[in-house]
Motif scaffolding. Structure first.
Motif, PDB file in Angstrom:
ATOM      1  N   CYS A  12       0.851  -1.206   0.000  1.00 20.48           N
ATOM      2  CA  CYS A  12       0.000   0.000   0.000  1.00 20.48           C
ATOM      3  C   CYS A  12       0.885   1.254   0.000  1.00 20.48           C
ATOM      4  O   CYS A  12       1.954   1.286   0.624  1.00 20.48           O
ATOM      5  N   CYS A  41      -4.232   1.097  -1.491  1.00 20.33           N
ATOM      6  CA  CYS A  41      -4.558   0.508  -0.181  1.00 20.33           C
ATOM      7  C   CYS A  41      -4.447  -1.000  -0.341  1.00 20.33           C
ATOM      8  O   CYS A  41      -4.703  -1.528  -1.428  1.00 20.33           O
ATOM      9  N   SER A  42      -4.087  -1.699   0.729  1.00 22.96           N
ATOM     10  CA  SER A  42      -3.919  -3.160   0.607  1.00 22.96           C
ATOM     11  C   SER A  42      -5.217  -3.834   0.186  1.00 22.96           C
ATOM     12  O   SER A  42      -5.200  -4.909  -0.403  1.00 22.96           O
ATOM     13  N   CYS A  66      -1.010  -1.023   5.958  1.00 24.67           N
ATOM     14  CA  CYS A  66      -0.824  -0.290   7.219  1.00 24.67           C
ATOM     15  C   CYS A  66      -1.281  -1.175   8.378  1.00 24.67           C
ATOM     16  O   CYS A  66      -2.095  -2.081   8.181  1.00 24.67           O
ATOM     17  N   CYS A  71      -5.140   2.425   8.635  1.00 25.58           N
ATOM     18  CA  CYS A  71      -5.385   2.493   7.189  1.00 25.58           C
ATOM     19  C   CYS A  71      -5.850   3.899   6.794  1.00 25.58           C
ATOM     20  O   CYS A  71      -6.676   4.505   7.483  1.00 25.58           O
TER      21      CYS A  71
HETATM   22 FE1  FES Z   1      -2.514   1.217   3.801  1.00 22.67          FE
HETATM   23 FE2  FES Z   1      -5.172   0.954   3.559  1.00 22.67          FE
HETATM   24  S1  FES Z   1      -3.952   2.665   3.080  1.00 22.67           S
HETATM   25  S2  FES Z   1      -3.726  -0.498   4.144  1.00 22.67           S
END
Ligand code: FES
Length: 250
Positions: A12, A41-42, A66, A71
């Motif tokens: 991410c 994002c993951s 994260c 997140c």
């Molecule tokens: Fe990193 Fe969602 S922004 S896991």
């Protein structure tokens, strides 16, 4: 020559990618086994991305996000857990060791952690050995990939959190065991059906050939074929229980 695993690392943007960057800037040593793909994002990483990586020759897949609660999109990484659980189920049915998929939370300040995750994962993959051409080209892996694209499976992967933590619209909450049992049954059914569909697309097959290639019982294959015929996806060419042949399309 010693085996150097190929790892597809989907990281991410806000945490793990920055962590990988920090590992480089800080000159932490780790094996050059990763090919990094940056995602916002993951939770953007679908089970199909994981299956596709293995189909395209990866020996392992690392998904980094994260830490829970950090997140950038608030609850995105909680959904990643459900998606990766689904990916693991699909890998299991494709005959791939689930250890080849790793989900890790690495923050932007954890460069050292990123380096140690890659070192550890590389060591584990070395122990497991290369994925092997036979597995990469297997019917089961191709079927698992096709199944991972199906809306039913994608919805199931994203609903894990809702159904096991928040509850459905009737307020019912499933235990992780119940959810697992239900989703296992659905995935198993979809993969069997997809394996048969792929075989039919390759060639007209007899019922016995299908049973042999899928590893299913003849009676089970027969029931699946009945469903195909009911839906108009296939039809009988000759009516004989042992020499039943089906063309690709009805
Ligand atoms: Fe990193 Fe969602 S922004 S896991």
């Amino acid at each position: 020559m010693s085996f150097e695993p190929k790892i597809v690392a989907m990281l991410c943007n806000w945490c793990s990618y920055a962590g990988a960057d920090l590992a480089g800037v800080s000159r932490f040593q780790y094996p050059p086994t990763t090919r990094v793909i940056r995602v916002m994002c993951s939770t953007r990483v679908e089970p199909s991305f994981v299956l596709k990586s293995f189909l395209n020759g990866a020996d392992g897949v690392l998904v980094g996000g994260c830490h829970l609660g950090d997140c950038h999109y608030v609850t995105g990484n909680y959904y990643t857990i459900g998606k990766m659980n689904m990916a693991r189920k699909l890998l299991k049915y494709a005959g791939i060791d689930e250890k080849r998929l790793r989900l890790e939370w690495v923050s932007a300040s954890e460069g050292e952690k990123f380096a140690s995750v890659v070192t550890d994962f590389t060591g584990e993959l070395k122990e497991l050995g290369p994925l092997g051409e036979e597995t990469k080209n297997s019917l089961a892996l191709r079927a698992a990939f096709n199944v991972s694209l199906k809306p039913r499976i994608r919805i199931l992967a994203t609903k894990e959190r809702m159904l096991t933590v928040e509850g459905n619209k009737y307020g019912e909450i499933y235990t992780p065991y119940e959810f697992d049992r239900i989703s296992d049954g659905i995935v198993w059914d979809e993969i069997n059906e997809e394996k048969i569909r792929l075989l039919l697309q390759q060639n007209a097959c007899t019922l016995l050939e299908i049973a042999e290639k899928t590893g299913l019982k003849k009676e089970t294959v027969f029931l699946y074929l009945m469903d195909f015929i009911k839906r108009g996806e296939a039809s009988f060419r000759a009516v004989s229980y042992t020499h039943l042949t089906l063309p690709t399309k009805a």
